[in-house]
Design a protein around this motif. Structure first.
Motif, PDB file in Angstrom:
ATOM      1  N   UNK A 205     -17.508   2.328  -1.384  1.00  0.00           N
ATOM      2  CA  UNK A 205     -16.515   2.804  -2.342  1.00  0.00           C
ATOM      3  C   UNK A 205     -16.546   1.915  -3.589  1.00  0.00           C
ATOM      4  N   UNK A 206     -15.704   2.246  -4.539  1.00  0.00           N
ATOM      5  CA  UNK A 206     -15.617   1.485  -5.780  1.00  0.00           C
ATOM      6  C   UNK A 206     -14.162   1.093  -6.033  1.00  0.00           C
ATOM      7  N   UNK A 207     -13.975   0.143  -6.916  1.00  0.00           N
ATOM      8  CA  UNK A 207     -12.625  -0.261  -7.300  1.00  0.00           C
ATOM      9  C   UNK A 207     -11.869   0.941  -7.856  1.00  0.00           C
ATOM     10  N   UNK A 208     -12.515   1.690  -8.710  1.00  0.00           N
ATOM     11  CA  UNK A 208     -11.844   2.841  -9.327  1.00  0.00           C
ATOM     12  C   UNK A 208     -11.430   3.868  -8.280  1.00  0.00           C
ATOM     13  N   UNK A 209     -12.266   4.102  -7.286  1.00  0.00           N
ATOM     14  CA  UNK A 209     -11.953   5.072  -6.241  1.00  0.00           C
ATOM     15  C   UNK A 209     -10.778   4.605  -5.377  1.00  0.00           C
ATOM     16  N   UNK A 210     -10.590   3.317  -5.213  1.00  0.00           N
ATOM     17  CA  UNK A 210      -9.530   2.780  -4.370  1.00  0.00           C
ATOM     18  C   UNK A 210      -8.229   2.531  -5.123  1.00  0.00           C
ATOM     19  N   UNK A 211      -8.264   2.506  -6.433  1.00  0.00           N
ATOM     20  CA  UNK A 211      -7.098   2.103  -7.227  1.00  0.00           C
ATOM     21  C   UNK A 211      -5.859   2.968  -6.947  1.00  0.00           C
ATOM     22  N   UNK A 212      -5.973   4.275  -6.970  1.00  0.00           N
ATOM     23  CA  UNK A 212      -4.803   5.143  -6.806  1.00  0.00           C
ATOM     24  C   UNK A 212      -4.138   4.921  -5.452  1.00  0.00           C
ATOM     25  N   UNK A 213      -4.914   4.851  -4.396  1.00  0.00           N
ATOM     26  CA  UNK A 213      -4.360   4.604  -3.062  1.00  0.00           C
ATOM     27  C   UNK A 213      -3.698   3.234  -3.005  1.00  0.00           C
ATOM     28  N   UNK A 214      -4.339   2.248  -3.589  1.00  0.00           N
ATOM     29  CA  UNK A 214      -3.806   0.891  -3.600  1.00  0.00           C
ATOM     30  C   UNK A 214      -2.443   0.851  -4.295  1.00  0.00           C
ATOM     31  N   UNK A 215      -2.315   1.544  -5.403  1.00  0.00           N
ATOM     32  CA  UNK A 215      -1.079   1.501  -6.188  1.00  0.00           C
ATOM     33  C   UNK A 215       0.096   2.203  -5.496  1.00  0.00           C
ATOM     34  N   UNK A 216      -0.167   2.982  -4.459  1.00  0.00           N
ATOM     35  CA  UNK A 216       0.909   3.630  -3.703  1.00  0.00           C
ATOM     36  C   UNK A 216       1.663   2.646  -2.815  1.00  0.00           C
ATOM     37  N   UNK A 217       1.082   1.499  -2.559  1.00  0.00           N
ATOM     38  CA  UNK A 217       1.724   0.485  -1.714  1.00  0.00           C
ATOM     39  C   UNK A 217       2.780  -0.263  -2.513  1.00  0.00           C
ATOM     40  N   UNK A 218       3.892  -0.543  -1.845  1.00  0.00           N
ATOM     41  CA  UNK A 218       4.945  -1.334  -2.464  1.00  0.00           C
ATOM     42  C   UNK A 218       5.345  -2.443  -1.492  1.00  0.00           C
ATOM     43  N   UNK A 219       5.690  -3.603  -1.990  1.00  0.00           N
ATOM     44  CA  UNK A 219       6.008  -4.730  -1.107  1.00  0.00           C
ATOM     45  C   UNK A 219       7.151  -4.471  -0.125  1.00  0.00           C
ATOM     46  N   UNK A 220       8.080  -3.567  -0.463  1.00  0.00           N
ATOM     47  CA  UNK A 220       9.262  -3.391   0.370  1.00  0.00           C
ATOM     48  C   UNK A 220       9.250  -2.119   1.202  1.00  0.00           C
ATOM     49  N   UNK A 221       8.170  -1.345   1.147  1.00  0.00           N
ATOM     50  CA  UNK A 221       8.108  -0.118   1.951  1.00  0.00           C
ATOM     51  C   UNK A 221       6.795  -0.059   2.727  1.00  0.00           C
ATOM     52  N   UNK A 222       5.686  -0.038   2.040  1.00  0.00           N
ATOM     53  CA  UNK A 222       4.366  -0.011   2.670  1.00  0.00           C
ATOM     54  C   UNK A 222       3.497  -1.059   1.969  1.00  0.00           C
ATOM     55  N   UNK A 223       3.669  -2.333   2.347  1.00  0.00           N
ATOM     56  CA  UNK A 223       2.938  -3.395   1.646  1.00  0.00           C
ATOM     57  C   UNK A 223       1.435  -3.383   1.924  1.00  0.00           C
ATOM     58  N   UNK A 224       0.741  -4.054   1.055  1.00  0.00           N
ATOM     59  CA  UNK A 224      -0.707  -4.279   1.184  1.00  0.00           C
ATOM     60  C   UNK A 224      -0.900  -5.764   0.951  1.00  0.00           C
ATOM     61  N   UNK A 225      -1.351  -6.452   1.988  1.00  0.00           N
ATOM     62  CA  UNK A 225      -1.477  -7.904   1.908  1.00  0.00           C
ATOM     63  C   UNK A 225      -2.933  -8.325   1.875  1.00  0.00           C
ATOM     64  N   UNK A 226      -3.193  -9.400   1.189  1.00  0.00           N
ATOM     65  CA  UNK A 226      -4.490 -10.063   1.307  1.00  0.00           C
ATOM     66  C   UNK A 226      -4.264 -11.406   1.987  1.00  0.00           C
ATOM     67  N   UNK A 227      -5.265 -11.805   2.764  1.00  0.00           N
ATOM     68  CA  UNK A 227      -5.235 -13.111   3.423  1.00  0.00           C
ATOM     69  C   UNK A 227      -6.139 -14.053   2.660  1.00  0.00           C
ATOM     70  N   UNK A 228      -5.746 -15.312   2.656  1.00  0.00           N
ATOM     71  CA  UNK A 228      -6.539 -16.355   2.010  1.00  0.00           C
ATOM     72  C   UNK A 228      -6.718 -17.513   2.978  1.00  0.00           C
ATOM     73  N   UNK A 229      -7.775 -18.246   2.780  1.00  0.00           N
ATOM     74  CA  UNK A 229      -8.036 -19.459   3.539  1.00  0.00           C
ATOM     75  C   UNK A 229      -7.468 -20.607   2.726  1.00  0.00           C
TER      76      UNK A 229
END
Length: 175
Positions: A36-60
């Motif tokens: 996939x590409x960043x552009x293809x994933x952007x719309x789905x990604x933007x549907x996430x909100x921190x207080x309803x359906x969050x999207x988290x990244x993990x870091x070391x």
């Protein structure tokens, strides 16, 4: 390991896509057949909100310069009908360098702990039956098999069975 997580930002999308494309290429945990590409994933990604359906990244924590090393997304279960909002469908993807190092357990445990504050009573995930590592991760954290769908996917001529796992976290508050 010194893992941490945070809400993902649009600046994380290139690394999220990179991690996901590793999964696509492995043919072990994604039904996408092409990267996939960043552009293809952007719309789905933007549907996430921190207080309803969050999207988290993990870091070391020992190597923050490398950016996201994995991610967990809370998705709508089945569809976006409000009656299903008590359930979230999880997606967890890890950079290959972090497979088998406790990162999946860390992210899934955080999802379990944060779910009540998100209004989520039940967590679910669909996993290829051949993906024993992911099935073991979810079983380890109390998920049970709630469904089995034989031969529902085909990747380069190989049919895949899908397992639905779930965990009821808590009952709704009385009142």
């Amino acid at each position: 390991m010194n893992y941490r997580y945070r809400d993902a930002t649009e600046a994380d999308l290139p690394r999220i896509v990179e991690i996901y494309n590793h999964a696509v290429a492995s043919r072990k945990c994604s039904c996408d057949l092409q990267p996939t590409t960043v552009e293809a994933r952007r719309a789905s990604f933007l549907e996430h909100t921190p207080h309803h359906r969050p999207f988290w990244v993990a870091e070391d924590g020992a190597n923050l310069d490398q950016g996201a090393i994995g991610y967990l997304g809370f998705f709508h279960f089945m569809n976006e009908r409000p009656g299903y909002f008590i359930t979230a469908d999880l997606a967890i993807y890890l950079h290959p360098d972090y497979h088998g190092k406790g990162l999946g357990s860390f992210l899934l445990q955080q999802a379990i702990e944060r779910s009540k504050s998100l209004g989520i009573e039940t967590l679910s995930a669909t996993i290829f039956a051949s993906n024993e590592a992911s099935l073991a991760l979810f079983r380890k954290l109390g998920f049970e098999q709630w469904g089995f769908m034989p031969r529902v996917a085909r990747l380069e001529g190989v049919e895949k069975d899908l397992v639905l796992v779930g965990r009821r976290l808590h009952e709704p508050d009385a009142g």
